[in-house]
Design a protein around this motif. Sequence first.
Motif, PDB file in Angstrom:
ATOM      1  N   ALA A  98      41.248  31.792  47.457  1.00 60.22           N
ATOM      2  CA  ALA A  98      41.225  30.902  46.358  1.00 60.22           C
ATOM      3  C   ALA A  98      41.434  31.598  45.077  1.00 60.22           C
ATOM      4  O   ALA A  98      41.788  31.246  43.932  1.00 60.22           O
ATOM      5  N   SER A  99      41.287  32.878  44.876  1.00 63.30           N
ATOM      6  CA  SER A  99      41.433  33.750  43.856  1.00 63.30           C
ATOM      7  C   SER A  99      41.964  35.118  44.005  1.00 63.30           C
ATOM      8  O   SER A  99      41.615  35.699  45.027  1.00 63.30           O
ATOM      9  N   ALA A 100      42.696  35.783  43.042  1.00 55.44           N
ATOM     10  CA  ALA A 100      43.040  37.080  43.392  1.00 55.44           C
ATOM     11  C   ALA A 100      41.926  37.790  43.304  1.00 55.44           C
ATOM     12  O   ALA A 100      41.725  38.863  44.059  1.00 55.44           O
ATOM     13  N   TYR A 101      40.860  37.687  42.592  1.00 54.42           N
ATOM     14  CA  TYR A 101      39.382  38.580  42.608  1.00 54.42           C
ATOM     15  C   TYR A 101      38.977  38.348  43.839  1.00 54.42           C
ATOM     16  O   TYR A 101      38.384  39.371  44.037  1.00 54.42           O
ATOM     17  N   ARG A 102      38.713  37.368  44.451  1.00 57.36           N
ATOM     18  CA  ARG A 102      38.095  37.342  45.736  1.00 57.36           C
ATOM     19  C   ARG A 102      39.130  38.123  46.716  1.00 57.36           C
ATOM     20  O   ARG A 102      38.148  38.868  47.604  1.00 57.36           O
ATOM     21  N   ASN A 103      40.275  37.933  46.663  1.00 57.53           N
ATOM     22  CA  ASN A 103      40.910  38.875  47.678  1.00 57.53           C
ATOM     23  C   ASN A 103      40.748  40.338  47.338  1.00 57.53           C
ATOM     24  O   ASN A 103      40.464  41.343  48.393  1.00 57.53           O
ATOM     25  N   GLU A 104      40.904  40.746  46.131  1.00 56.95           N
ATOM     26  CA  GLU A 104      40.361  42.169  46.017  1.00 56.95           C
ATOM     27  C   GLU A 104      39.109  42.661  46.468  1.00 56.95           C
ATOM     28  O   GLU A 104      39.187  43.790  46.788  1.00 56.95           O
ATOM     29  N   THR A 105      38.106  41.860  46.063  1.00 55.29           N
ATOM     30  CA  THR A 105      36.695  42.346  46.480  1.00 55.29           C
ATOM     31  C   THR A 105      36.736  42.181  48.278  1.00 55.29           C
ATOM     32  O   THR A 105      35.960  43.349  48.465  1.00 55.29           O
ATOM     33  N   ILE A 106      37.457  41.383  48.611  1.00 53.51           N
ATOM     34  CA  ILE A 106      37.242  41.328  50.081  1.00 53.51           C
ATOM     35  C   ILE A 106      37.930  42.824  50.595  1.00 53.51           C
ATOM     36  O   ILE A 106      37.538  43.437  51.530  1.00 53.51           O
TER      37      ILE A 106
END
Lengths: 268, 268, 268
Positions: A98-106
């Motif tokens: 849903a967001s780039a930030y979530r992907n980076e965190t994952i």
Amino acid sequence: MESIINHLQSVRDESPIVHNITNYVVMNNTANALLAIGASPIMAHAHPELRDLVKISGASVINIGTLDEYWVESMILAAKAANEFGKPWILDPVGAGASAYRNETITKLLEHSPTIIRGNASEIMSMAKVNATTKGVDSTNTSDEALEAGIALSKKTGAVVCISGEKDYVILEDRVTAIENGHQLMGRITGMGCTATALIGAFAAVVKDPFQATVSAMCVLGIAGEMAAEKAKGPGSMQLRIYDNLYQISDTDITNLAKLSSLSDNDL
Amino acid sequence: MESIINHLQSVRDESPIVHNITNYVVMNNTANALLAIGASPIMAHAHPELRDLVKISGASVINIGTLDEYWVESMILAAKAANEFGKPWILDPVGAGASAYRNETITKLLEHSPTIIRGNASEIMSMAKVNATTKGVDSTNTSDEALEAGIALSKKTGAVVCISGEKDYVILEDRVTAIENGHQLMGRITGMGCTATALIGAFAAVVKDPFQATVSAMCVLGIAGEMAAEKAKGPGSMQLRIYDNLYQISDTDITNLAKLSSLSDNDL
Amino acid sequence: MESIINHLQSVRDESPIVHNITNYVVMNNTANALLAIGASPIMAHAHPELRDLVKISGASVINIGTLDEYWVESMILAAKAANEFGKPWILDPVGAGASAYRNETITKLLEHSPTIIRGNASEIMSMAKVNATTKGVDSTNTSDEALEAGIALSKKTGAVVCISGEKDYVILEDRVTAIENGHQLMGRITGMGCTATALIGAFAAVVKDPFQATVSAMCVLGIAGEMAAEKAKGPGSMQLRIYDNLYQISDTDITNLAKLSSLSDNDL
């Protein structure tokens, strides 16, 4: 079925401490579900105490639902501590994609080798895409595509991957078990997925094999939901009854209602 | 009544994503209410992802209940993004007037042109006082004073203003609709006002006219509350039944129970 | 019993504002419990507004459940403000002993003289150990040991100490009242202890004697729990009924069900 009954008995007998870094929306739900099933929840995210708390817990559950910079750091600290102390940790990648930030965190969290990952189909597909090898989005069969993504994610990470939905899949590389318990009304209660992840934490704390722990947790929650739906008049009464049923669920309920199947290579 | 029925059908058909920056107390309630009515809630506040999430949502709800410095910044970022992407955003000024910090925060948020503002009488009166032109506190009729404050606030900000209470008012400058649904027991459940604001978000995401969206949301919640009160034995069972009713409410319920009236200039 | 009835009537009549800095898990529960009993909850932790909010409240409740660096600072600011404005404040030392960070935080908070401290036996024992004088952990009778720890903690801090459990104790130095209300199923609902602390806040806001306020709050919650357990089928329906009963509890319920006893020196 027998292993599920035994696993549930172990949770009730041992009352494992389950440490949770989870989102604000569901903290109350998941704490209540853990208490109802017989486990002992701890919710804590302060950097100075995470090592202490992971150490005394049987498993850590890390859910990125309402992440921010401080909490992402908490998640990484907890994941590291879980590895240091040899505790299983379970990742719930809420909103993956849903967001780039979530992907980076994952991506950061995957570096710390989760024992188990539980998400819905779109989250698991997003993770497999973000982090590895899928065939793109032009599959005509979402369910097949999700399963393929789950297998790819499991192979890449070494984690047990659980895809929850109308049918749940528990995957370890090429080993797949499908669970057909649950009820559509569970989708109208916030945090049912997060509750599943928390319960996986409880089972993983007392069952050595994380694959079996995940199967048992998903099956027990699904049965509790099916039983709840019999008399529920909507999502409010449904939620209430799920807690009651997690508390009351009996060996007979499991024997009568569990719907598991192993998928052979031919099914994949 | 027909427009309310149509609006509710649109929420159920389109299942709009509603982004929420709301307070810790009610996140679970408002997520559950949004799911029950048929919408898809997202709760998120991390600065790096707000633009991404507002973009994919149909509306953003900003509730200052448990604000702090980080979250105030989140709220401003979300309000800006909503304007950038042409999405409606709804302000819930919880506790307006209770602290200087809340008043300052509200002033900052008003610079970003909320589409709709919903508060109780004292919050709306406080906002009108803080930011504009009221006649002071010596009105003998609180209800009249609140209505005047609402009209002043709407004229000043251009926003639809909703004052919730025993009777709800929806105001756009000199246009006022009163809604007489609801039940006093709703005041004994935490976050009923916040739930109203969240539901306004769901309706505003699918109904072009924010005035009508607000009327429909307030009316549907009021009816769900009235129906719940018939069998509730206290605030616990009341809350549960409200979720069940938001899920079940039918066209007939709306036709039979909605109590709307337009106030002419003479009434003001 | 009469004093409990009078105290409850005062809460309902005066509807005191109770300020809470509490943990994310239970904010919804404790707000609902406060509303059900007739009080007016405020949940707020932002540094810039704490003085304003403590000033307008009748009591502050500080619960360290999901503490972190920002929130610890909030707690200290609120405790200082409570002392400045002569308001009672109540400490809930959730998880005392589980991490060094919690212990350090508790030590800091004790410097600001809580009016009342409520914890379970292990938390109170941990606090007495951490901060003072106990006889070690080799007591064979946990209950006796907890009571001794409570008395030591009260003597050291000057606070009323409440130990909640199967039997609740309210302690001010050598004065001890035992309350035998409640039901084991309350332990399967998250935040029941935190709810007790919040209710103590409501009673302490309207009852001058903090010892009596604490006894009344614990007794009312215990009775509400007992009444709820009669028809509850598990922790979900139990929680719901507790809110309903806090709202409905009558003078007759209190007269019939309250089980209080004063412990003489011989019992200690």
